[in-house]
Design a protein around this motif. Structure first.
Motif, PDB file in Angstrom:
ATOM      1  N   SER A   1       0.808  -1.213   0.000  1.00 38.74           N
ATOM      2  CA  SER A   1       0.000   0.000   0.000  1.00 38.74           C
ATOM      3  C   SER A   1       0.851   1.278   0.000  1.00 38.74           C
ATOM      4  CB  SER A   1      -0.951   0.015   1.197  1.00 38.74           C
ATOM      5  OG  SER A   1      -0.233   0.235   2.395  1.00 38.74           O
ATOM      6  N   VAL A   2       2.167   1.148   0.144  1.00 36.83           N
ATOM      7  CA  VAL A   2       3.037   2.330   0.135  1.00 36.83           C
ATOM      8  C   VAL A   2       2.997   2.942  -1.259  1.00 36.83           C
ATOM      9  CG1 VAL A   2       5.420   3.144   0.319  1.00 36.83           C
ATOM     10  CG2 VAL A   2       4.544   1.496   1.967  1.00 36.83           C
ATOM     11  N   THR A   3       2.645   4.211  -1.294  1.00 37.76           N
ATOM     12  CA  THR A   3       2.566   4.899  -2.586  1.00 37.76           C
ATOM     13  C   THR A   3       3.959   5.350  -3.025  1.00 37.76           C
ATOM     14  OG1 THR A   3       2.289   7.069  -1.574  1.00 37.76           O
ATOM     15  CG2 THR A   3       0.270   5.780  -1.984  1.00 37.76           C
ATOM     16  N   PRO A   4       4.130   5.562  -4.326  1.00 38.20           N
ATOM     17  CA  PRO A   4       5.412   6.091  -4.782  1.00 38.20           C
ATOM     18  C   PRO A   4       5.761   7.427  -4.117  1.00 38.20           C
ATOM     19  CG  PRO A   4       4.195   5.210  -6.638  1.00 38.20           C
ATOM     20  CD  PRO A   4       3.261   5.184  -5.454  1.00 38.20           C
ATOM     21  N   ALA A   5       4.762   8.261  -3.883  1.00 39.37           N
ATOM     22  CA  ALA A   5       5.014   9.556  -3.242  1.00 39.37           C
ATOM     23  C   ALA A   5       5.541   9.369  -1.822  1.00 39.37           C
ATOM     24  CB  ALA A   5       3.745  10.402  -3.225  1.00 39.37           C
ATOM     25  N   ARG A   6       4.965   8.438  -1.083  1.00 36.98           N
ATOM     26  CA  ARG A   6       5.422   8.188   0.285  1.00 36.98           C
ATOM     27  C   ARG A   6       6.842   7.631   0.277  1.00 36.98           C
ATOM     28  NH1 ARG A   6       1.727   5.470   4.764  1.00 36.98           N
ATOM     29  NH2 ARG A   6       0.946   7.571   4.677  1.00 36.98           N
ATOM     30  N   ALA A   7       7.129   6.728  -0.645  1.00 32.23           N
ATOM     31  CA  ALA A   7       8.480   6.158  -0.754  1.00 32.23           C
ATOM     32  C   ALA A   7       9.495   7.243  -1.104  1.00 32.23           C
ATOM     33  CB  ALA A   7       8.497   5.044  -1.789  1.00 32.23           C
ATOM     34  N   THR A   8       9.115   8.160  -1.981  1.00 26.76           N
ATOM     35  CA  THR A   8      10.004   9.255  -2.362  1.00 26.76           C
ATOM     36  C   THR A   8      10.291  10.153  -1.172  1.00 26.76           C
ATOM     37  OG1 THR A   8       9.271   9.218  -4.654  1.00 26.76           O
ATOM     38  CG2 THR A   8      10.217  11.288  -3.860  1.00 26.76           C
ATOM     39  N   LEU A   9       9.252  10.501  -0.430  1.00 23.44           N
ATOM     40  CA  LEU A   9       9.440  11.362   0.748  1.00 23.44           C
ATOM     41  C   LEU A   9      10.337  10.687   1.783  1.00 23.44           C
ATOM     42  CD1 LEU A   9       5.888  12.903   1.153  1.00 23.44           C
ATOM     43  CD2 LEU A   9       7.991  14.071   0.454  1.00 23.44           C
ATOM     44  N   LEU A  10      10.148   9.408   1.993  1.00 24.90           N
ATOM     45  CA  LEU A  10      10.976   8.689   2.957  1.00 24.90           C
ATOM     46  C   LEU A  10      12.439   8.693   2.515  1.00 24.90           C
ATOM     47  CD1 LEU A  10      11.164   7.012   5.526  1.00 24.90           C
ATOM     48  CD2 LEU A  10      10.783   4.998   4.135  1.00 24.90           C
ATOM     49  N   THR A  11      12.674   8.502   1.227  1.00 23.72           N
ATOM     50  CA  THR A  11      14.037   8.520   0.710  1.00 23.72           C
ATOM     51  C   THR A  11      14.655   9.904   0.898  1.00 23.72           C
ATOM     52  OG1 THR A  11      13.443   6.822  -0.896  1.00 23.72           O
ATOM     53  CG2 THR A  11      15.468   8.022  -1.310  1.00 23.72           C
ATOM     54  N   LEU A  12      13.876  10.945   0.656  1.00 26.10           N
ATOM     55  CA  LEU A  12      14.377  12.309   0.887  1.00 26.10           C
ATOM     56  C   LEU A  12      14.716  12.530   2.359  1.00 26.10           C
ATOM     57  CD1 LEU A  12      12.042  14.378  -1.461  1.00 26.10           C
ATOM     58  CD2 LEU A  12      14.530  14.152  -1.635  1.00 26.10           C
ATOM     59  N   VAL A  13      13.890  12.005   3.251  1.00 27.47           N
ATOM     60  CA  VAL A  13      14.175  12.123   4.690  1.00 27.47           C
ATOM     61  C   VAL A  13      15.488  11.422   5.014  1.00 27.47           C
ATOM     62  CG1 VAL A  13      13.414  11.400   6.990  1.00 27.47           C
ATOM     63  CG2 VAL A  13      11.779  12.429   5.410  1.00 27.47           C
ATOM     64  N   LEU A  14      15.692  10.237   4.460  1.00 21.72           N
ATOM     65  CA  LEU A  14      16.945   9.525   4.704  1.00 21.72           C
ATOM     66  C   LEU A  14      18.136  10.306   4.162  1.00 21.72           C
ATOM     67  CD1 LEU A  14      16.031   5.793   4.133  1.00 21.72           C
ATOM     68  CD2 LEU A  14      16.820   6.868   6.239  1.00 21.72           C
ATOM     69  N   HIS A  15      17.994  10.904   2.994  1.00 17.79           N
ATOM     70  CA  HIS A  15      19.088  11.709   2.442  1.00 17.79           C
ATOM     71  C   HIS A  15      19.420  12.867   3.389  1.00 17.79           C
ATOM     72  CE1 HIS A  15      19.115  10.491  -2.075  1.00 17.79           C
ATOM     73  NE2 HIS A  15      19.101   9.457  -1.280  1.00 17.79           N
ATOM     74  N   GLY A  16      18.396  13.519   3.906  1.00 19.86           N
ATOM     75  CA  GLY A  16      18.625  14.600   4.868  1.00 19.86           C
ATOM     76  C   GLY A  16      19.288  14.093   6.134  1.00 19.86           C
ATOM     77  N   ALA A  17      18.854  12.928   6.606  1.00 19.23           N
ATOM     78  CA  ALA A  17      19.453  12.342   7.807  1.00 19.23           C
ATOM     79  C   ALA A  17      20.936  12.059   7.585  1.00 19.23           C
ATOM     80  CB  ALA A  17      18.719  11.057   8.190  1.00 19.23           C
ATOM     81  N   LEU A  18      21.270  11.542   6.418  1.00 18.08           N
ATOM     82  CA  LEU A  18      22.674  11.236   6.127  1.00 18.08           C
ATOM     83  C   LEU A  18      23.511  12.510   6.110  1.00 18.08           C
ATOM     84  CD1 LEU A  18      22.264   8.532   3.338  1.00 18.08           C
ATOM     85  CD2 LEU A  18      22.671   8.187   5.783  1.00 18.08           C
ATOM     86  N   THR A  19      22.944  13.588   5.588  1.00 17.24           N
ATOM     87  CA  THR A  19      23.653  14.864   5.576  1.00 17.24           C
ATOM     88  C   THR A  19      23.938  15.329   6.991  1.00 17.24           C
ATOM     89  OG1 THR A  19      22.701  15.485   3.461  1.00 17.24           O
ATOM     90  CG2 THR A  19      23.483  17.283   4.858  1.00 17.24           C
ATOM     91  N   HIS A  20      22.947  15.252   7.866  1.00 15.56           N
ATOM     92  CA  HIS A  20      23.141  15.676   9.258  1.00 15.56           C
ATOM     93  C   HIS A  20      24.115  14.755   9.986  1.00 15.56           C
ATOM     94  CE1 HIS A  20      20.396  18.973   9.085  1.00 15.56           C
ATOM     95  NE2 HIS A  20      19.377  18.201   8.748  1.00 15.56           N
TER      96      HIS A  20
END
Length: 193
Positions: free
Chosen positions: A143-162
């Motif tokens: 049920s995970v939408t592509p939009a939700r998966a994209t947002l989660l990936t962006l959050v992970l990218h931000g986490a890696l930066t921090h």
């Protein structure tokens, strides 16, 4: 040209980027880190752009190698605990042994803002993240939408930066001071079921 020496120089360029930033990336600095005679890096990579390209290409190769190791080490069969292990591993790598490579990658991204050709070289890294992690999430929960998966990936990218910056207050404010809790909370948002 010697392929082993070429790779040694590319790895040295990544070390220089991580330690000294984009402004510190010079042929001389790469020669020093690679422990080769002066002028060697210039023989292999005649211009600074050629040196940037070599470092970026090696970053892409390193990313692909890491992604393959992570995929093999953490079998994601749809279980939430496997996903927590995967995310926690990504975070641990970024805060630990992968930190220099992440710093170099961030330096290359900054350079890519001024050199569109460099963005093209680096593009497979983030593009692969979005495709792969989206697939992993949809395997865990269709049920995970592509939009939700994209947002989660962006959050992970931000986490890696921090994580690569390592500011204690920021890590605490973001919940990254406890990678296990962060992974669990992030996945609870992504996979509420």
């Amino acid at each position: 040209m010697n392929p082993a020496r070429r790779n040694r120089l590319r790895e040295a360029a990544i070390v220089v980027l991580a330690d000294a930033g984009g402004r510190g990336l010079t042929h001389r600095a790469v020669d020093l880190v690679a422990d080769v005679p002066p002028g060697t890096a210039k023989n292999y990579f005649p211009t600074r752009d050629a040196l940037l390209r070599a470092a970026a290409e090696r970053c892409v190769e390193n990313y692909q190698e890491l992604a393959a190791r992570m995929a093999a080490a953490v079998p994601v069969d749809g279980g939430r605990e496997d996903l927590v292990t995967l995310v926690r591993g990504l975070l641990a790598n970024a805060a630990g042994p992968g930190r220099p490579r992440l710093l170099a990658y961030r330096e290359l991204q900054a350079e890519a803002g001024r050199r569109p050709w460099l963005a093209e070289v680096l593009d497979p890294i983030a593009a692969a993240d979005f495709a792969w992690f989206g697939q992993v999430l949809r395997t865990a929960d269709p049920s995970v939408t592509p939009a939700r998966a994209t947002l989660l990936t962006l959050v992970l990218h931000g986490a890696l930066t921090h994580l690569s910056a390592g500011g204690a207050r920021t890590l605490d404010a973001a919940g990254l001071d406890d990678p296990d809790r962060f992974a669990r909370e992030l996945l609870a948002v992504a996979l509420p079921g």
